[in-house]
Design a protein around this motif. Structure first.
Motif, PDB file in Angstrom:
ATOM      1  N   LEU A  97       0.822  -1.203   0.000  1.00  0.00           N
ATOM      2  CA  LEU A  97       0.000   0.000   0.000  1.00  0.00           C
ATOM      3  C   LEU A  97       0.858   1.255   0.000  1.00  0.00           C
ATOM      4  O   LEU A  97       0.533   2.256  -0.664  1.00  0.00           O
ATOM      5  N   VAL A  98       1.948   1.220   0.736  1.00  0.00           N
ATOM      6  CA  VAL A  98       2.889   2.342   0.733  1.00  0.00           C
ATOM      7  C   VAL A  98       3.381   2.604  -0.688  1.00  0.00           C
ATOM      8  O   VAL A  98       3.377   3.746  -1.179  1.00  0.00           O
ATOM      9  N   GLU A  99       3.800   1.553  -1.362  1.00  0.00           N
ATOM     10  CA  GLU A  99       4.345   1.705  -2.713  1.00  0.00           C
ATOM     11  C   GLU A  99       3.280   2.180  -3.696  1.00  0.00           C
ATOM     12  O   GLU A  99       3.561   2.979  -4.599  1.00  0.00           O
ATOM     13  N   LEU A 100       2.035   1.705  -3.526  1.00  0.00           N
ATOM     14  CA  LEU A 100       0.939   2.173  -4.377  1.00  0.00           C
ATOM     15  C   LEU A 100       0.709   3.672  -4.189  1.00  0.00           C
ATOM     16  O   LEU A 100       0.536   4.416  -5.170  1.00  0.00           O
ATOM     17  N   CYS A 101       0.710   4.115  -2.949  1.00  0.00           N
ATOM     18  CA  CYS A 101       0.507   5.542  -2.672  1.00  0.00           C
ATOM     19  C   CYS A 101       1.667   6.381  -3.198  1.00  0.00           C
ATOM     20  O   CYS A 101       1.470   7.488  -3.719  1.00  0.00           O
ATOM     21  N   GLN A 102       2.863   5.864  -3.075  1.00  0.00           N
ATOM     22  CA  GLN A 102       4.020   6.580  -3.603  1.00  0.00           C
ATOM     23  C   GLN A 102       3.912   6.750  -5.123  1.00  0.00           C
ATOM     24  O   GLN A 102       4.181   7.832  -5.657  1.00  0.00           O
ATOM     25  N   ASN A 104       1.272   6.901  -6.928  1.00  0.00           N
ATOM     26  CA  ASN A 104       0.169   7.774  -7.307  1.00  0.00           C
ATOM     27  C   ASN A 104       0.229   9.144  -6.626  1.00  0.00           C
ATOM     28  O   ASN A 104      -0.667   9.966  -6.831  1.00  0.00           O
ATOM     29  N   HIS A 105       1.249   9.336  -5.796  1.00  0.00           N
ATOM     30  CA  HIS A 105       1.432  10.606  -5.074  1.00  0.00           C
ATOM     31  C   HIS A 105       0.245  10.913  -4.162  1.00  0.00           C
ATOM     32  O   HIS A 105      -0.183  12.063  -4.036  1.00  0.00           O
ATOM     33  N   TRP A 106      -0.285   9.859  -3.523  1.00  0.00           N
ATOM     34  CA  TRP A 106      -1.342  10.024  -2.538  1.00  0.00           C
ATOM     35  C   TRP A 106      -0.714  10.164  -1.157  1.00  0.00           C
ATOM     36  O   TRP A 106       0.243   9.462  -0.820  1.00  0.00           O
ATOM     37  N   HIS A 107      -1.270  11.043  -0.350  1.00  0.00           N
ATOM     38  CA  HIS A 107      -0.801  11.178   1.034  1.00  0.00           C
ATOM     39  C   HIS A 107      -1.329  10.008   1.858  1.00  0.00           C
ATOM     40  O   HIS A 107      -2.488   9.597   1.709  1.00  0.00           O
ATOM     41  N   TYR A 108      -0.504   9.506   2.741  1.00  0.00           N
ATOM     42  CA  TYR A 108      -0.891   8.317   3.503  1.00  0.00           C
ATOM     43  C   TYR A 108      -0.124   8.246   4.825  1.00  0.00           C
ATOM     44  O   TYR A 108       0.884   8.940   5.033  1.00  0.00           O
ATOM     45  N   ASN A 109      -0.574   7.371   5.690  1.00  0.00           N
ATOM     46  CA  ASN A 109       0.161   6.994   6.897  1.00  0.00           C
ATOM     47  C   ASN A 109      -0.319   5.626   7.345  1.00  0.00           C
ATOM     48  O   ASN A 109      -1.413   5.190   6.962  1.00  0.00           O
ATOM     49  N   ALA A 110       0.484   4.952   8.133  1.00  0.00           N
ATOM     50  CA  ALA A 110       0.088   3.701   8.770  1.00  0.00           C
ATOM     51  C   ALA A 110       0.289   3.864  10.267  1.00  0.00           C
ATOM     52  O   ALA A 110       1.313   4.400  10.706  1.00  0.00           O
ATOM     53  N   THR A 119       4.992   7.249   7.947  1.00  0.00           N
ATOM     54  CA  THR A 119       4.887   7.501   6.519  1.00  0.00           C
ATOM     55  C   THR A 119       6.289   7.671   5.937  1.00  0.00           C
ATOM     56  O   THR A 119       7.251   7.899   6.688  1.00  0.00           O
ATOM     57  N   THR A 120       6.427   7.529   4.640  1.00  0.00           N
ATOM     58  CA  THR A 120       7.660   7.937   3.958  1.00  0.00           C
ATOM     59  C   THR A 120       7.422   9.225   3.185  1.00  0.00           C
ATOM     60  O   THR A 120       8.312   9.712   2.493  1.00  0.00           O
ATOM     61  N   ASP A 121       6.228   9.761   3.294  1.00  0.00           N
ATOM     62  CA  ASP A 121       5.801  10.933   2.524  1.00  0.00           C
ATOM     63  C   ASP A 121       6.343  12.212   3.160  1.00  0.00           C
ATOM     64  O   ASP A 121       5.765  12.744   4.105  1.00  0.00           O
TER      65      ASP A 121
END
Length: 273
Positions: A97-102, A104-110, A119-121
């Protein structure tokens, strides 16, 4: 008193609306009265424990015999932080999921099992920062996706403007919906959890540990992520400000969150009998 446990959502249910997000005097008094009679008040939230503690303190809910359901049902804990039930996400799923968000440039956290938002964002989107402040949770930027393999995560959040999340949600539902629990708990917040993680399942498991029957439980909420609680409770109470689907599923509709709907329901079903 036939209802022995009230499972209560926090945001826009127990608390007044933003920006105050306060615990009203009427709600506070009702909670304190009913707990003095021996009933359990279990706060149930998409928040991690860190974001619940201040309200537990205000309501004088303390000790290892008081409980919370947090991270949308992924964790059942005592209010002191002892975990008694978990439905966490596999680390490999979080990395995907992290890689998918990266990509697509979606903001995320776990959110891990100690309430830390990871996050890595490095852009740290507006809604991510807002959520961390609301949860009073540490926000940690990890160096790479592999670092997620070292943690245990309760849930994965995608935080974007509501109109963008409207387009993201169907994609995540298609990708994860059959294997994971995907829920829109706020207009700007889409959550991915273990398939067996929801407030209702957590409530059922806690009730079993406490030796309580379904007809001894009341659930109060306002959003679609509260619907599983209604299925686990003998009485489902929708807030006056609840979304239509929650009102339709409810046994009773109380007043809204700015007019102490929780306190009203506690009096009706637990105190004024």
């Amino acid at each position: 008193m036939t209802i022995k446990l009230a499972a209560i959502d926090i945001d826009n249910t127990l608390l007044t609306s933003a920006p105050a997000r306060a615990l009203t005097t009427q709600n506070l008094q009702a909670i304190q009265q009913v707990t003095q009679l021996g009933a359990k008040i279990v706060l149930c939230s998409a928040r991690p424990l860190a974001g619940v503690k201040r309200y537990l303190s205000q309501a004088s809910l303390s000790g290892d015999d008081q409980y919370v359901i947090v991270d949308n049902g992924a964790l059942v804990q005592t209010v002191t932080g002892h975990t008694i039930g978990t439905q966490t996400l596999p680390a490999a799923t979080v990395v995907k999921l992290v890689e998918l968000c990266q990509q697509n440039h979606w903001h995320y956290n776990a959110i891990d099992d100690s309430s830390t938002m990871c996050t890595t964002d490095t852009r740290l989107g507006f809604y991510t920062v807002q959520l961390a402040a609301k949860y009073q949770a540490p926000l940690e930027v990890l160096p790479n996706s592999a670092a997620f393999l070292e943690r245990v995560f309760a849930k994965f959040d995608i935080t974007e403007a509501p109109e963008l999340l409207d387009h993201i949600e169907p994609k995540i539902q298609e990708l994860c919906g059959t294997d994971y629990y995907v829920v829109r708990s706020r207009p700007f917040l889409l959550e991915v959890l273990n398939r067996d993680a929801n407030k209702g399942r957590a409530l059922t498991n806690l009730a079993a540990q406490l030796g309580l029957k379904k007809n001894e439980i009341m659930a109060i909420g306002d959003e679609v992520n509260d619907l599983p609680m209604f299925a686990a409770a003998g009485i489902g109470v929708a807030m006056g400000n609840a979304v239509p689907a929650v009102k339709e599923a409810a046994d009773f509709i109380t007043t809204d969150n700015d007019h102490s709907g929780v306190g009203y329901a506690i009096h009706k079903f637990m105190l004024d009998l």
